[in-house]
Design a protein around this motif. Structure first.
Motif, PDB file in Angstrom:
ATOM      1  N   MET A   1       1.103  23.853  13.581  1.00 10.06           N
ATOM      2  CA  MET A   1       0.423  23.934  14.904  1.00 10.06           C
ATOM      3  C   MET A   1       0.101  22.838  15.536  1.00 10.06           C
ATOM      4  O   MET A   1       0.296  22.653  16.740  1.00 10.06           O
ATOM      5  N   ASN A   2      -0.329  21.856  14.766  1.00 11.02           N
ATOM      6  CA  ASN A   2      -0.462  20.519  15.284  1.00 11.02           C
ATOM      7  C   ASN A   2       0.853  19.629  16.078  1.00 11.02           C
ATOM      8  O   ASN A   2       0.720  19.145  17.032  1.00 11.02           O
ATOM      9  N   PHE A   3       1.776  19.834  15.316  1.00 10.43           N
ATOM     10  CA  PHE A   3       3.141  19.288  15.747  1.00 10.43           C
ATOM     11  C   PHE A   3       3.649  20.158  16.913  1.00 10.43           C
ATOM     12  O   PHE A   3       4.103  19.502  17.813  1.00 10.43           O
ATOM     13  N   ASP A   4       3.770  21.474  16.784  1.00  2.31           N
ATOM     14  CA  ASP A   4       4.361  22.223  17.775  1.00  2.31           C
ATOM     15  C   ASP A   4       3.509  22.548  19.199  1.00  2.31           C
ATOM     16  O   ASP A   4       4.007  22.304  20.092  1.00  2.31           O
ATOM     17  N   LYS A   5       2.266  22.889  18.603  1.00  2.00           N
ATOM     18  CA  LYS A   5       1.671  23.825  19.841  1.00  2.00           C
ATOM     19  C   LYS A   5       0.701  22.435  20.426  1.00  2.00           C
ATOM     20  O   LYS A   5       0.564  22.637  21.645  1.00  2.00           O
ATOM     21  N   PHE A   6       0.030  21.603  19.822  1.00  2.00           N
ATOM     22  CA  PHE A   6      -0.903  20.581  20.169  1.00  2.00           C
ATOM     23  C   PHE A   6      -0.352  19.477  20.845  1.00  2.00           C
ATOM     24  O   PHE A   6      -0.590  19.022  21.960  1.00  2.00           O
ATOM     25  N   TRP A   7       0.877  18.978  20.060  1.00  2.71           N
ATOM     26  CA  TRP A   7       1.696  17.752  20.519  1.00  2.71           C
ATOM     27  C   TRP A   7       2.965  18.029  21.236  1.00  2.71           C
ATOM     28  O   TRP A   7       3.566  17.323  21.995  1.00  2.71           O
ATOM     29  N   GLY A   8       3.457  19.209  20.805  1.00  2.00           N
ATOM     30  CA  GLY A   8       4.927  19.714  21.561  1.00  2.00           C
ATOM     31  C   GLY A   8       5.782  18.929  21.074  1.00  2.00           C
ATOM     32  O   GLY A   8       7.178  18.581  21.669  1.00  2.00           O
ATOM     33  N   CYS A   9       5.752  18.252  20.032  1.00  2.01           N
ATOM     34  CA  CYS A   9       7.130  17.500  19.383  1.00  2.01           C
ATOM     35  C   CYS A   9       8.279  18.431  18.949  1.00  2.01           C
ATOM     36  O   CYS A   9       9.353  17.692  18.837  1.00  2.01           O
ATOM     37  N   MET A  10       8.154  19.694  18.883  1.00  2.57           N
ATOM     38  CA  MET A  10       9.476  20.422  18.607  1.00  2.57           C
ATOM     39  C   MET A  10      10.013  20.671  19.689  1.00  2.57           C
ATOM     40  O   MET A  10      11.382  21.134  19.695  1.00  2.57           O
ATOM     41  N   ALA A  11       9.741  20.159  20.877  1.00  2.00           N
ATOM     42  CA  ALA A  11      10.489  20.145  22.006  1.00  2.00           C
ATOM     43  C   ALA A  11      12.099  19.458  21.851  1.00  2.00           C
ATOM     44  O   ALA A  11      13.050  19.764  22.174  1.00  2.00           O
ATOM     45  N   CYS A  12      11.757  18.372  21.032  1.00  2.00           N
ATOM     46  CA  CYS A  12      12.884  17.260  20.789  1.00  2.00           C
ATOM     47  C   CYS A  12      13.439  17.189  19.137  1.00  2.00           C
ATOM     48  O   CYS A  12      14.425  16.783  18.943  1.00  2.00           O
ATOM     49  N   HIS A  13      12.484  17.725  18.302  1.00  2.00           N
ATOM     50  CA  HIS A  13      13.028  17.520  16.846  1.00  2.00           C
ATOM     51  C   HIS A  13      12.974  19.058  16.282  1.00  2.00           C
ATOM     52  O   HIS A  13      12.248  19.795  16.303  1.00  2.00           O
ATOM     53  N   LEU A  14      13.714  19.227  15.276  1.00  2.00           N
ATOM     54  CA  LEU A  14      14.105  20.261  14.401  1.00  2.00           C
ATOM     55  C   LEU A  14      12.983  20.025  13.226  1.00  2.00           C
ATOM     56  O   LEU A  14      12.996  18.876  12.719  1.00  2.00           O
ATOM     57  N   ILE A  15      12.208  21.105  12.853  1.00  2.00           N
ATOM     58  CA  ILE A  15      11.194  21.158  11.656  1.00  2.00           C
ATOM     59  C   ILE A  15      11.778  22.188  10.621  1.00  2.00           C
ATOM     60  O   ILE A  15      11.402  22.231   9.499  1.00  2.00           O
ATOM     61  N   GLU A  16      12.837  22.582  10.995  1.00  2.00           N
ATOM     62  CA  GLU A  16      13.698  23.237   9.947  1.00  2.00           C
ATOM     63  C   GLU A  16      15.269  23.807  10.627  1.00  2.00           C
ATOM     64  O   GLU A  16      15.183  23.265  11.898  1.00  2.00           O
ATOM     65  N   PRO A  17      16.265  23.677   9.576  1.00  2.00           N
ATOM     66  CA  PRO A  17      17.617  23.511  10.333  1.00  2.00           C
ATOM     67  C   PRO A  17      17.961  24.360  11.355  1.00  2.00           C
ATOM     68  O   PRO A  17      18.532  24.145  12.445  1.00  2.00           O
ATOM     69  N   GLU A  18      17.040  25.543  11.631  1.00  2.00           N
ATOM     70  CA  GLU A  18      17.093  26.453  12.979  1.00  2.00           C
ATOM     71  C   GLU A  18      15.779  26.462  14.035  1.00  2.00           C
ATOM     72  O   GLU A  18      15.997  27.594  14.458  1.00  2.00           O
ATOM     73  N   TYR A  19      15.049  25.745  13.859  1.00  2.00           N
ATOM     74  CA  TYR A  19      14.162  25.659  14.715  1.00  2.00           C
ATOM     75  C   TYR A  19      13.679  24.294  15.311  1.00  2.00           C
ATOM     76  O   TYR A  19      13.481  23.486  14.502  1.00  2.00           O
ATOM     77  N   GLY A  20      13.811  24.408  16.473  1.00  2.00           N
ATOM     78  CA  GLY A  20      13.350  23.042  17.350  1.00  2.00           C
ATOM     79  C   GLY A  20      14.320  22.233  18.193  1.00  2.00           C
ATOM     80  O   GLY A  20      15.313  23.212  18.479  1.00  2.00           O
ATOM     81  N   GLY A  21      14.088  21.289  18.525  1.00  2.00           N
ATOM     82  CA  GLY A  21      14.868  20.517  19.632  1.00  2.00           C
ATOM     83  C   GLY A  21      15.919  19.656  18.903  1.00  2.00           C
ATOM     84  O   GLY A  21      15.916  19.520  17.824  1.00  2.00           O
ATOM     85  N   MET A  22      17.185  19.390  19.790  1.00  2.00           N
ATOM     86  CA  MET A  22      18.222  18.805  19.285  1.00  2.00           C
ATOM     87  C   MET A  22      18.260  17.218  19.732  1.00  2.00           C
ATOM     88  O   MET A  22      19.129  16.586  18.808  1.00  2.00           O
ATOM     89  N   SER A  23      17.505  16.939  20.465  1.00  2.00           N
ATOM     90  CA  SER A  23      18.007  15.544  20.911  1.00  2.00           C
ATOM     91  C   SER A  23      17.227  14.157  20.173  1.00  2.00           C
ATOM     92  O   SER A  23      17.775  13.293  20.009  1.00  2.00           O
ATOM     93  N   GLY A  24      16.425  14.768  19.194  1.00  2.00           N
ATOM     94  CA  GLY A  24      15.885  13.887  18.347  1.00  2.00           C
ATOM     95  C   GLY A  24      16.332  13.876  16.883  1.00  2.00           C
ATOM     96  O   GLY A  24      17.061  14.858  16.772  1.00  2.00           O
ATOM     97  N   PRO A  25      16.227  13.183  15.948  1.00  2.00           N
ATOM     98  CA  PRO A  25      16.358  13.468  14.448  1.00  2.00           C
ATOM     99  C   PRO A  25      15.467  14.416  13.952  1.00  2.00           C
ATOM    100  O   PRO A  25      14.596  14.877  14.463  1.00  2.00           O
ATOM    101  N   GLU A  26      16.255  15.260  13.022  1.00  2.00           N
ATOM    102  CA  GLU A  26      15.668  16.348  12.473  1.00  2.00           C
ATOM    103  C   GLU A  26      14.523  15.707  11.580  1.00  2.00           C
ATOM    104  O   GLU A  26      14.482  14.590  11.083  1.00  2.00           O
ATOM    105  N   LEU A  27      13.440  16.466  11.207  1.00  2.00           N
ATOM    106  CA  LEU A  27      12.175  15.855  10.634  1.00  2.00           C
ATOM    107  C   LEU A  27      12.135  16.743   9.340  1.00  2.00           C
ATOM    108  O   LEU A  27      10.940  16.304   8.475  1.00  2.00           O
TER     109      LEU A  27
END
Lengths: 118, 225
Positions: free
Chosen positions: B143-169
């Motif tokens: 929740m902190n990562f996705d909703k509060f800070w919006g980091c999922m815009a650019c990073h995958l937090i699992e192979p099939e969820y998140g953004g693509m332009s940054g490194p997977e996390l």
């Protein structure tokens, strides 16, 4: 006399280094905006699949004309939450200078072919 | 005495061989010597991550293992703009443009990793970070990562969820030193002035939560294998 030459040389170096430090709006858009707003600026970037709020279409004159230049400057500099929009739009103050952000606002106006209130 | 000399000679030649490999094989795609890219032109031209601060960034054991069996960390490559094309619903990654990293032997990987770990120009930034022991509930972390800070815009937090332009996390805790993770989130531009990663102004408390969340993700992805 040599002092004057030295001053001119130093001035020239300083102007040149400033010119190198400032990026063009097109390059800044390509680096930082395209990932979400898309290659064509239509809001369909490579990152959008799982987003709860979709990025703005910068080519949409109707919605873009609803935002003043000041608001666009603010949202780029301070992020979406600064204008009560999504946190998915990050603040770019740590990346871009005020001058670069002003240039980006003009770049957006070119993309939407619109002005505020038109 | 002669034996000591031979051992010393072997050690020195081993190091210089690895150093030679860095300069010869790695430097064609990676910046080894610094300075990091100071202009977008140089940032766009990068073919691989900057390694001039590798010793401040990576976990040595991960380097040794990854170099033998490399996997893709940045789904859209180094500069994502070179690896995307317009698609039906959105821009898409163009896999034909992505190149795999070469794999090297165990001995070479160990030697190269040891050389890379010597590259530590930013001990000053690392020294500013203190990682507090602790854990976070996965849901809270997300929740902190996705909703509060919006980091999922650019990073995958699992192979099939998140953004693509940054490194997977989901493997970042295994790859990177926690102090580096904290420092990079605190001020990405202190490491890479032209990085696509913005400085979101996260507090020290939030940064600790991110690091703890990545630990949770790392354990989960290890269990999934």
């Amino acid at each position: 006399m040599p002092n004057k030459f030295l001053f001119i040389i130093l001035l020239a170096i300083s102007i040149q280094s400033q010119a190198q430090a400032k990026e063009t709006a097109a390059d800044n858009y390509k680096a930082y905006c395209v990932q979400c707003h898309g290659m064509e600026g239509n809001g369909k970037g490579v990152n959008i699949r799982d987003m709860s709020v979709q990025p703005r279409d910068h080519t949409d004159a109707k919605s873009m004309s609803g935002r003043s230049d000041e608001t666009l400057f603010k949202v780029i500099k301070e992020g979406g939450s600064s204008i009560s929009k999504s946190v998915l739009m990050p603040p770019w103050a740590g990346t871009l200078s005020d001058e670069e952000i002003k240039d980006l606002v003009q770049h957006l106006r070119m993309m939407c072919k619109c002005k505020f209130g038109t | 005495m002669k034996r000591y000399f031979l051992v010393l000679l072997l050690a020195v030649s081993g190091n210089s061989l690895a150093d030679g490999m860095l300069q010869r094989d790695c430097a064609s795609c990676h910046n080894i010597t610094g300075p990091v890219a100071q202009t977008l032109k140089k940032a766009f031209a990068k073919k691989g991550p900057d390694l001039s601060y590798a010793g401040n960034k990576y976990r040595q054991e991960w380097l040794v293992s990854w170099l033998q069996k490399p996997t893709r960390i940045r789904p859209a490559g180094m500069y994502y703009g070179d690896h995307i094309k317009p698609g039906a619903k959105s821009d898409e990654i163009d896999p034909a443009t992505l190149k795999d990293h070469i794999a090297i032997s165990n001995a070479d990987a160990a030697a190269v990793a040891a050389e890379l770990m010597k590259l530590k120009p930013h001990d000053d930034l690392i020294a500013k970070e203190k990682i507090e022991p602790g854990s976070i509930d996965k849901q809270m972390g997300e929740m902190n990562f996705d909703k509060f800070w919006g980091c999922m815009a650019c990073h995958l937090i699992e192979p099939e969820y998140g953004g693509m332009s940054g490194p997977e996390l989901y493997t970042v805790a295994k790859r990177l030193q926690p102090e580096f993770i904290a420092s990079f989130i605190r001020n990405p531009q202190a490491w890479e002035p032209k990085t696509w990663m913005p400085n979101k102004g996260a507090s020290s408390g939030s940064i600790q939560k991110f690091v703890q969340y990545f630990e949770v993700l790392g354990k989960e992805s290890a269990n999934a294998k």
